[in-house]
Design a protein around this motif. Structure first.
Motif, PDB file in Angstrom:
ATOM      1  N   GLY A  32      35.011  35.085  89.082  1.00  0.00           N
ATOM      2  CA  GLY A  32      34.155  36.312  89.615  1.00  0.00           C
ATOM      3  C   GLY A  32      32.983  36.409  88.403  1.00  0.00           C
ATOM      4  N   TYR A  33      32.012  36.933  88.901  1.00  0.00           N
ATOM      5  CA  TYR A  33      30.827  37.341  88.084  1.00  0.00           C
ATOM      6  C   TYR A  33      31.155  37.933  86.679  1.00  0.00           C
ATOM      7  N   MET A  34      31.694  39.079  86.739  1.00  0.00           N
ATOM      8  CA  MET A  34      32.002  39.812  85.433  1.00  0.00           C
ATOM      9  C   MET A  34      33.020  38.981  84.341  1.00  0.00           C
ATOM     10  N   TYR A  35      33.844  38.671  85.576  1.00  0.00           N
ATOM     11  CA  TYR A  35      35.125  38.136  84.674  1.00  0.00           C
ATOM     12  C   TYR A  35      34.679  36.780  83.825  1.00  0.00           C
ATOM     13  N   CYS A  36      33.995  36.306  84.382  1.00  0.00           N
ATOM     14  CA  CYS A  36      33.407  34.902  83.893  1.00  0.00           C
ATOM     15  C   CYS A  36      32.494  35.321  82.509  1.00  0.00           C
ATOM     16  N   MET A  37      31.663  36.458  82.773  1.00  0.00           N
ATOM     17  CA  MET A  37      30.898  36.826  81.527  1.00  0.00           C
ATOM     18  C   MET A  37      31.733  37.246  80.506  1.00  0.00           C
ATOM     19  N   VAL A  38      32.790  37.978  80.682  1.00  0.00           N
ATOM     20  CA  VAL A  38      33.753  38.341  79.764  1.00  0.00           C
ATOM     21  C   VAL A  38      34.324  37.247  78.881  1.00  0.00           C
ATOM     22  N   ALA A  39      34.856  36.214  80.008  1.00  0.00           N
ATOM     23  CA  ALA A  39      35.559  35.025  79.607  1.00  0.00           C
ATOM     24  C   ALA A  39      34.642  34.363  78.501  1.00  0.00           C
ATOM     25  N   GLU A  40      33.203  34.434  78.852  1.00  0.00           N
ATOM     26  CA  GLU A  40      32.232  33.575  77.740  1.00  0.00           C
ATOM     27  C   GLU A  40      32.460  34.582  76.400  1.00  0.00           C
ATOM     28  N   ILE A  41      32.330  35.876  76.598  1.00  0.00           N
ATOM     29  CA  ILE A  41      32.368  36.783  75.357  1.00  0.00           C
ATOM     30  C   ILE A  41      33.639  36.272  74.640  1.00  0.00           C
ATOM     31  N   ALA A  42      34.970  36.525  75.132  1.00  0.00           N
ATOM     32  CA  ALA A  42      35.986  36.060  74.631  1.00  0.00           C
ATOM     33  C   ALA A  42      35.858  34.769  73.979  1.00  0.00           C
ATOM     34  N   ASN A  43      35.557  33.857  74.557  1.00  0.00           N
ATOM     35  CA  ASN A  43      35.375  32.565  73.898  1.00  0.00           C
ATOM     36  C   ASN A  43      34.491  32.518  72.834  1.00  0.00           C
ATOM     37  N   VAL A  64      33.170  45.525  81.288  1.00  0.00           N
ATOM     38  CA  VAL A  64      32.190  44.968  81.920  1.00  0.00           C
ATOM     39  C   VAL A  64      32.210  45.272  83.322  1.00  0.00           C
ATOM     40  N   TRP A  65      31.334  46.028  83.714  1.00  0.00           N
ATOM     41  CA  TRP A  65      31.511  46.483  85.322  1.00  0.00           C
ATOM     42  C   TRP A  65      30.033  47.036  85.705  1.00  0.00           C
ATOM     43  N   ASP A  66      28.917  46.282  85.211  1.00  0.00           N
ATOM     44  CA  ASP A  66      27.568  46.779  85.549  1.00  0.00           C
ATOM     45  C   ASP A  66      27.392  48.305  85.290  1.00  0.00           C
ATOM     46  N   ILE A  67      28.082  48.768  84.255  1.00  0.00           N
ATOM     47  CA  ILE A  67      27.791  50.206  83.949  1.00  0.00           C
ATOM     48  C   ILE A  67      26.364  50.665  83.227  1.00  0.00           C
ATOM     49  N   LEU A  68      25.791  51.496  83.855  1.00  0.00           N
ATOM     50  CA  LEU A  68      24.535  52.369  83.407  1.00  0.00           C
ATOM     51  C   LEU A  68      24.718  52.671  82.117  1.00  0.00           C
TER      52      LEU A  68
END
Length: 282
Positions: A74-85, A114-118
């Protein structure tokens, strides 16, 4: 015997030297592709070598999986995966939490969300934010046979997330009679209410409603300029804001932030968000 002992010691030393590389190779981020050997920006995480992320579930398209334990894309999961990495981690821990508890600081047993939070001034009193990673506006989601218009929405019943920018927008602009506003703790509950005709429309992030429309054969009929900067959220006083800002800056510069959007976000929208008509604000 001495020769055998020396050989054994050399073998052990080689194994120890290779151990960090082996550990990194064993990092598991499901279907996400992460950058090999990126600059490491260490984070102070609750669980060693793991990043704990709080999100409202279910969130198909953003976090793909039926339970926190089975999410693997998923979009946000893969974003936080990259951050964790890039923080030197080896896995993600996903925690299910209500949107309201995350943005009001009622929950703090996580490293980030990370959930598209304003970003809003009110939220900054209770939680901390990273630098923005994109902007968002508000989409109007309806059933496929709906004839809702820019004018008739004034008489509609509308659903939005409790504590969201959309709730604030609806109340401040007096878009509808307050008695016709329904507040929910999760997107899934809103979709159910819309499809079962408990409400006439849903207002939330345009990208979110576009994904929902594609997945559930609904439609997005309009947009409002209600939104702003989207960022990662942290418990108040977190030491991880600075390293995540460095990571996001690295990702912007090397193109990996854009790559996650191209692979995971845009294909799920089913169209160009900018092609949806912008409705006038009351």
């Amino acid at each position: 015997m001495k020769r055998i002992l020396k050989q054994a010691l050399r073998t052990a030393a080689t194994a120890l030297a290779a151990a960090p590389l082996l550990a990194m190779a064993q990092a598991n981020y499901g279907e996400c592709t992460v950058t090999p050997n990126p600059p490491v920006r260490p984070m102070a995480t609750r669980v060693p070598d793991a990043l704990t992320v709080a999100v409202p579930l279910p969130s198909p398209g953003a976090y793909n999986g039926n339970t926190p334990e089975t999410i693997n894309g998923g979009y946000m999961y893969c974003m936080v995966a990259e951050i964790a990495n890039r923080a030197g981690g080896k896995k993600l821990i996903i925690k299910n939490a209500s949107f309201e508890s995350i943005v009001t600081g009622k929950g703090s047993d996580f490293d980030m969300s990370v959930w598209d939070i304003l970003i809003t001034d009110a939220r900054k009193q209770a939680v901390d934010f990273s630098d923005p990673y994109r902007k968002a506006d508000t989409g109007v989601l309806v059933r496929p046979n709906s004839d809702l218009t820019e004018d008739s929405i004034r008489n509609a019943s509308i659903g939005s997330l409790l504590g969201s920018a959309q709730e604030k927008f609806i109340r401040e602009t007096k878009l509808i009679d307050p008695q016709k506003l329904r507040l929910f703790q999760s997107n899934d509950d809103m979709w159910t209410a819309l499809r079962s005709r408990q409400i006439d429309a849903v207002l939330t992030d345009t990208n979110v409603v576009m994904r929902a429309a594609k997945r559930m054969s609904l439609k997005v009929v309009g947009r409002y300029p209600a939104g702003g900067d989207i960022a990662a959220l942290f418990p108040k006083g977190s030491k991880n804001v600075a390293p995540v800002n460095q990571i996001l800056d690295d990702m912007r510069k090397d193109g990996s932030l854009r790559a996650v959007e191209v692979k995971w976000l845009e294909p799920g929208l089913g169209g160009d968000p900018n092609a949806i008509p912008m409705w006038r604000v009351p």
